[in-house]
Design a protein around this motif. Structure first.
Motif, PDB file in Angstrom:
ATOM      1  N   ASN A   3     -51.083 -30.797 -38.308  1.00  8.49           N
ATOM      2  CA  ASN A   3     -51.646 -31.948 -38.086  1.00  8.49           C
ATOM      3  C   ASN A   3     -52.934 -32.077 -37.388  1.00  8.49           C
ATOM      4  O   ASN A   3     -53.558 -32.659 -36.234  1.00  8.49           O
ATOM      5  N   GLY A   4     -53.873 -31.151 -38.126  1.00  9.12           N
ATOM      6  CA  GLY A   4     -55.144 -30.956 -37.375  1.00  9.12           C
ATOM      7  C   GLY A   4     -55.366 -30.279 -36.194  1.00  9.12           C
ATOM      8  O   GLY A   4     -56.462 -30.018 -35.609  1.00  9.12           O
ATOM      9  N   HIS A   5     -54.349 -29.751 -35.639  1.00  8.24           N
ATOM     10  CA  HIS A   5     -54.358 -29.100 -34.266  1.00  8.24           C
ATOM     11  C   HIS A   5     -54.057 -27.520 -34.638  1.00  8.24           C
ATOM     12  O   HIS A   5     -53.176 -27.165 -35.263  1.00  8.24           O
ATOM     13  N   SER A   6     -54.914 -26.830 -33.911  1.00  2.00           N
ATOM     14  CA  SER A   6     -54.839 -25.121 -33.955  1.00  2.00           C
ATOM     15  C   SER A   6     -53.888 -24.727 -33.012  1.00  2.00           C
ATOM     16  O   SER A   6     -53.790 -25.699 -32.108  1.00  2.00           O
ATOM     17  N   TYR A   7     -52.888 -23.984 -33.183  1.00  2.28           N
ATOM     18  CA  TYR A   7     -51.751 -23.177 -32.229  1.00  2.28           C
ATOM     19  C   TYR A   7     -51.815 -22.007 -32.573  1.00  2.28           C
ATOM     20  O   TYR A   7     -52.355 -21.513 -33.723  1.00  2.28           O
TER      21      TYR A   7
END
Ligand code: COA
Length: 273
Positions: free
Chosen positions: A92-96
């Motif tokens: 969802n567009g977030h890096s982790y």
């Protein structure tokens, strides 16, 4: 994490004294990636086809992942006795970060090294603005569950059935490779309280899922594997039901006999507890 370490709750201290001071740092040299590969083989005893090749360790260290090593001994003779491998993820567009492997050489376990390497991963991630780290762990692994939930403050609310299929690693005991997804919200009030060993707000426990200490022995022998499979099948249903009701794993208990128990309640996203 491919985690499945057949460790019964005996010796809670390392069975061998660390071979000198232990330094935790990023692996850089190719020989260090090769040492991680060798320790992977030693710990999981995978068939060659299932081993993560050296080149993935090299690439992970170059594309925003992590290859962390625990080196013991004096300058001229440093032995790699533990490692952590993480790959960069995007949702969802977030890096982790997805932490695929964490391992400590058998004789040096239960001395806090596993936790120290996770804390190093956290420090590095937060310094790069990454607030979430995930990994998978075998819910039948009492020690790993205790480490992940109680010592690190991870939560879990996703269950993956037979994630890797039947694996060649004897640690899996020939059972389906079911996994819980640990979510480590590294900047959350929950994790900060756990790492500071500060009291965390009580949550209303709405479900309990038990893992008997015998699970290690049952998994390790063909004659008793059916009993381990029965526990896995029962707990799989219970996790699915609990997660469908919106519950999350927020606590883990272990008793004096080595039995484990997941405690499930409502994870309050806004409260981050
Ligand atoms: C998982 C692993 C990396 C942990 O490393 P480690 O250095 O032994 O971990 P630590 O010493 O930091 O923490 C272990 C904690 O579990 C506790 N523990 C040990 N055996 C246990 C058991 N059978 N049941 C419950 N808790 C247990 C230890 O007491 C310690 O807690 P404490 O500090 O409160 O005493 C190591 O066991 C390993 O390499 N396992 C095989 C690979 C694997 O399973 N990796 C995936 C992990 S999800």
């Amino acid at each position: 994490m491919t985690g499945a370490g057949t460790e019964a709750p005996s010796g809670r201290t390392p069975s061998e004294k660390m071979p000198g001071p232990v330094t935790i740092r990023k692996c850089e040299a190719l020989r260090e990636m090769q040492a991680c590969f060798a320790l992977q083989k030693e710990v999981w005893k995978f068939s060659d086809a299932e081993l993560i090749p050296v080149r993935i360790f090299v690439v992970a260290s170059k594309i925003g992942g992590q290859v962390i090593g625990a080196f013991a001994g004096t300058d001229d003779k440093k032995e790699l006795i533990g490692f952590a491998l993480a790959l960069p993820g995007m949702r969802n567009g977030h890096s982790y970060l997805h932490s695929q492997m964490l391992a400590v050489r058998q004789q040096y376990r239960n001395g806090g090294l596993g936790r120290r390497m996770k804390l190093y991963q956290r420090e590095d991630a937060l310094a790069r603005g990454i607030e979430l780290m995930e990994w998978t762990f075998d819910p039948l692994e009492i020690k790993n569950a205790y480490l992940n939930i109680e010592k690190l403050g991870a939560i879990a609310r996703r269950y993956s059935v037979d994630q890797y299929g039947l694996t060649s690693s004897p640690l899996q005991g020939g059972l389906p490779s079911d996994r819980l997804v640990a979510e480590w919200w590294m900047k959350s009030k929950r994790v900060e309280a756990v790492l500071a060993e500060a009291p965390r707000p009580k949550f209303e426990c709405r479900a309990r899922i038990d893992v008997p200490a015998e699970i290690y022995a049952w998994k390790a022998a063909a004659a008793t594997r059916a009993q381990a499979l029965a526990v896995q099948t029962r707990n799989r249903e219970r996790f699915h039901q609990a997660f469908a009701e919106g519950l999350s794993v927020l606590g883990y208990e272990r008793d004096a006999n080595g039995n484990g128990r997941f405690l499930l309640g409502n994870w309050d996203e806004s409260l981050q507890y």
